[in-house]
Write a protein that holds these residues in place. Structure first.
Motif, mmCIF file in Angstrom:
data_model
loop_
_atom_site.group_PDB
_atom_site.id
_atom_site.type_symbol
_atom_site.label_atom_id
_atom_site.label_comp_id
_atom_site.label_asym_id
_atom_site.label_seq_id
_atom_site.Cartn_x
_atom_site.Cartn_y
_atom_site.Cartn_z
ATOM 1 N N ARG A 502 48.260 43.820 39.108
ATOM 2 C CA ARG A 502 47.159 43.925 38.135
ATOM 3 C C ARG A 502 46.105 42.849 38.368
ATOM 4 O O ARG A 502 44.928 43.054 38.097
ATOM 5 C CB ARG A 502 47.695 43.827 36.720
ATOM 6 C CG ARG A 502 48.598 44.990 36.331
ATOM 7 C CD ARG A 502 49.325 44.639 35.043
ATOM 8 N NE ARG A 502 50.376 45.586 34.722
ATOM 9 C CZ ARG A 502 51.605 45.549 35.236
ATOM 10 N NH1 ARG A 502 51.924 44.623 36.115
ATOM 11 N NH2 ARG A 502 52.507 46.436 34.887
ATOM 12 N N GLU A 503 46.572 41.697 38.869
ATOM 13 C CA GLU A 503 45.630 40.603 39.130
ATOM 14 C C GLU A 503 44.728 40.908 40.319
ATOM 15 O O GLU A 503 43.721 40.245 40.513
ATOM 16 C CB GLU A 503 46.395 39.308 39.453
ATOM 17 C CG GLU A 503 47.071 38.673 38.260
ATOM 18 C CD GLU A 503 47.942 37.498 38.703
ATOM 19 O OE1 GLU A 503 47.534 36.737 39.590
ATOM 20 O OE2 GLU A 503 49.054 37.378 38.154
ATOM 21 N N LEU A 504 45.125 41.866 41.109
ATOM 22 C CA LEU A 504 44.367 42.175 42.320
ATOM 23 C C LEU A 504 43.352 43.285 42.102
ATOM 24 O O LEU A 504 42.591 43.639 42.994
ATOM 25 C CB LEU A 504 45.324 42.557 43.454
ATOM 26 C CG LEU A 504 46.401 41.508 43.772
ATOM 27 C CD1 LEU A 504 47.397 42.058 44.786
ATOM 28 C CD2 LEU A 504 45.754 40.236 44.303
ATOM 29 N N LEU A 505 43.338 43.843 40.895
ATOM 30 C CA LEU A 505 42.391 44.925 40.599
ATOM 31 C C LEU A 505 40.951 44.410 40.680
ATOM 32 O O LEU A 505 40.665 43.275 40.312
ATOM 33 C CB LEU A 505 42.654 45.488 39.195
ATOM 34 C CG LEU A 505 43.875 46.396 39.047
ATOM 35 C CD1 LEU A 505 44.219 46.602 37.578
ATOM 36 C CD2 LEU A 505 43.639 47.749 39.728
ATOM 37 N N ASN A 506 40.069 45.252 41.147
ATOM 38 C CA ASN A 506 38.652 44.925 41.221
ATOM 39 C C ASN A 506 38.019 45.182 39.852
ATOM 40 O O ASN A 506 37.971 46.323 39.415
ATOM 41 C CB ASN A 506 38.013 45.809 42.305
ATOM 42 C CG ASN A 506 36.509 45.679 42.343
ATOM 43 O OD1 ASN A 506 35.923 44.832 41.663
ATOM 44 N ND2 ASN A 506 35.877 46.518 43.163
#
Ligand code: ATP
Ligand code: MG
Length: 569
Positions: A502-506
């Protein structure tokens, strides 16, 4: 077979992939009576994604090319995660991709048969009921170099195994308290042979068999047997199953009553940059509302790609381009987009749309007058003809097609500069109006009546450096445009395995633009129709769109980053 058959591109025809070589040889040698039968075996626990499309193109495509048959088999052996919603979507997506199955099967069709075979296993001393916990069983597995430890229940009498398995089946045993294990070899160098679990207890209704069954077969046991029951000749799957193959063969060997054997072959699974392919995690995105659903146009699902504006041909051509190998790797998503542009360039209707409108006033054009200009529908395909678009004194143009103080190489509207208005006249910019904050509110230009496109006059062929698109303020529709970017910020999600995905979502993967102006011909556009918004990109009509509120998705921009990558190589 539906009408969009899987026709290979010229490039792909030149060489066979390694599975085609195997199939050709087997057919030549008359193996399995020269029969070719494959299957596509999805678990109905989520929607299909672009990786499944690769498997589909293989399983169905190869059967088609060599006159065989491909069946669809739902691998529905875990009722907890499965649902008819997924069954239905999988069938719809396979059809949309352009394929059809010979027969429709469910692993659950074989529950009785599989159970009977398990009983035979027990009777032959090849299976036992283990009462240890999952943790204990895992602890005893050993490592590839250290043999595992035998379960204390391994050698219990056959009658006791029968009795306990019956109790498991009758729902008398709690979930997790017992499993049925094959009795093979706890010291085998292949970890999968260390007494694999054949059955576990699950107290959850199954979407087809309801509450009839309390015990459910495991993949390794069910898959090979199902292939055998159906007469599959080539059971094609992805590389991670290579290590399961000896067990696949072993299980079948225990039962087979003829020479016929299905054989398993493995190819590399598809990994794409900026893309997460795990169904489990995709489900989390949906459940947590991080996307708008399985068919959110940012999702790598087949239904998401469809809603985004992908065509089945573009996906099949992409799969042809990447091919099938024995090595895992990562494919640049730009190649998928390149295949899409190639297809849409040939097919998409060209239209005019202004996403960030500002008014252009042609001061020497008569107010109230309109003209019909001729616009080509697709310069790549003259058979698509042309249409009329309204031209008038006031037009919408893109805000960034005007600059008051422009650098030298700015070939759009700037005071003193000439541009061609696409399909219309050459105009010369004479200035602009600004509000109290200095924001430009209107741009002014004079048109040259002699330069009308297509009029054949010498002046009409005059070349200027820039051409810009426009929409008449007398004849247009308002639209919302949804601009999509990559769902994830980094190319290889595996490189940040420790991080929560989720932290890697744009955070900017969706930008909604309201108040866009599009040409009036789009009033009749239907959901999912493809268009090229000239100079901007490819767009399609979102299913949310209504005649009162048009909504378009940006499928892909015009810029092709793949061609650049390729040129550098
Ligand atoms: P996921 O790991 O995303 O949940 P899965 O492998 O569990 O996928 P299945 O429904 O079991 O999903 O897959 C059906 C078929 O699709 C299998 O034969 C599997 O090998 C194939 N497949 C799944 N993912 C890919 C992929 N990324 N590339 C190629 N084939 C794939
Ligand atoms: Mg699977």
């Amino acid at each position: 077979m539906s009408e969009n058959s899987n026709i290979k591109t010229e490039d792909a025809k030149k060489s066979l992939n390694f599975i085609e070589v195997i199939v050709e040889n087997d057919l030549k040698e008359g193996k399995n009576g020269s029969r070719l039968q494959t299957r596509f075996p999805p678990e109905p626990n989520g929607y299909l994604h672009i990786g499944h499309a690769k498997a589909i193109c293989m399983d169905f495509g190869i059967a088609q090319r060599y006159g065989g048959i491909c069946n669809l088999r739902f691998d529905d052996t875990n009722p907890v995660k499965e649902d008819v919603e997924y069954v239905d979507s999988i069938m719809e997506d396979i059809h949309w991709l352009g394929f059809d199955w010979g027969n429709l099967y469910y692993a659950s069709d074989y529950f009785q048969q599989l159970w009977d075979l398990a009983v035979r296993f027990i009777k032959e001393g090849k299976a036992y009921v283990d009462e240890q916990s999952a943790e204990q069983i895992a602890q005893q597995k050993g490592t590839p170099t250290v043999p595992g430890t035998e379960s204390p229940y391994r050698n219990r009498p056959m009658e006791e195994n029968m009795e306990l398995f019956q109790k498991m089946t009758d729902g008398e045993i709690e979930e997790g308290k017992m499993v049925l294990r094959a009795k093979i070899d706890m010291a085998s160098p292949n970890m999968h042979f260390r007494d694999p679990i054949m059955y576990r207890i699950i107290n959850h209704p199954h979407h087809r068999t309801g509450t009839t069954w309390k015990v459910y077969p495991m993949y390794d046991y069910a898959h090979g047997q199902s292939d055998y029951f159906e007469g599959v000749t080539h059971s094609i799957c992805t590389l991670e199953f290579e290590v399961h193959r000896p067990l696949y063969d072993w299980f079948i060997d225990q039962f087979a009553n003829s020479d016929y054997r299905p054989r398993q072959f493995e190819f590399n699974r598809l990994n794409l940059t900026y893309t997460m392919m795990s169904k489990r995690k995709l489900l989390q995105l949906v459940k947590e509302g991080l996307v708008r659903g399985w068919d959110d146009p940012r999702m790598p699902t087949v239904c998401g790609l469809r809603r985004r504006g992908y065509t089945p041909e573009s996906i099949r051509n992409f799969v042809d381009k990447i091919g099938y190998t024995k090595y895992d790797g990562m494919i640049d998503v730009a190649l998928l987009e390149h295949s899409l542009r190639e297809d849409l360039n040939a097919k998409a209707q060209r239209v005019s749309a202004v996403l960030d409108p500002i008014k252009l006033v042609l001061t020497n054009y008569e107010g109230g007058k309109t003209e019909k200009m001729i616009a080509e529908n697709n310069p790549e395909d003259s058979s698509k003809g042309s249409r009329e678009v309204t031209f008038s004194r006031e037009l919408f143009i893109e805000r960034d097609d005007f600059m008051e103080d422009a650098p030298k190489k700015y070939f759009r509207l700037t005071p003193g500069n000439e541009v061609r208005l696409k399909n219309a006249y050459i105009v010369k910019c004479i200035g602009c109006k600004k509000d109290e904050n200095g924001l430009v509110t209107e741009v002014y230009a004079e048109y040259d009546a002699l330069t009308k496109s297509g009029s054949g006059s010498e002046e009409s062929n005059r070349k200027v450096k820039g051409t810009i698109h426009w929409v008449s303020t007398e004849d247009y529709l308002d639209a919302e445009v949804r601009l999509y970017d990559r769902l994830f910020q980094i190319p290889d999600l595996d490189e940040e395995k420790d991080k929560d995905f989720r932290e890697l979502l744009n955070p900017d993967s969706l930008v909604v633009k309201a108040g866009c102006k599009v040409e009036a011909s789009l009033a009749t556009a239907k959901a999912l129709d493809h268009f090229q918004f000239q100079r901007i990109g490819y767009f399609n009509v979102d299913p949310d769109s209504t005649p009162d509120k048009l909504i378009f998705n940006r499928t892909v921009s015009l810029k092709d980053s793949w061609s650049k990558v390729k040129d550098k190589k």
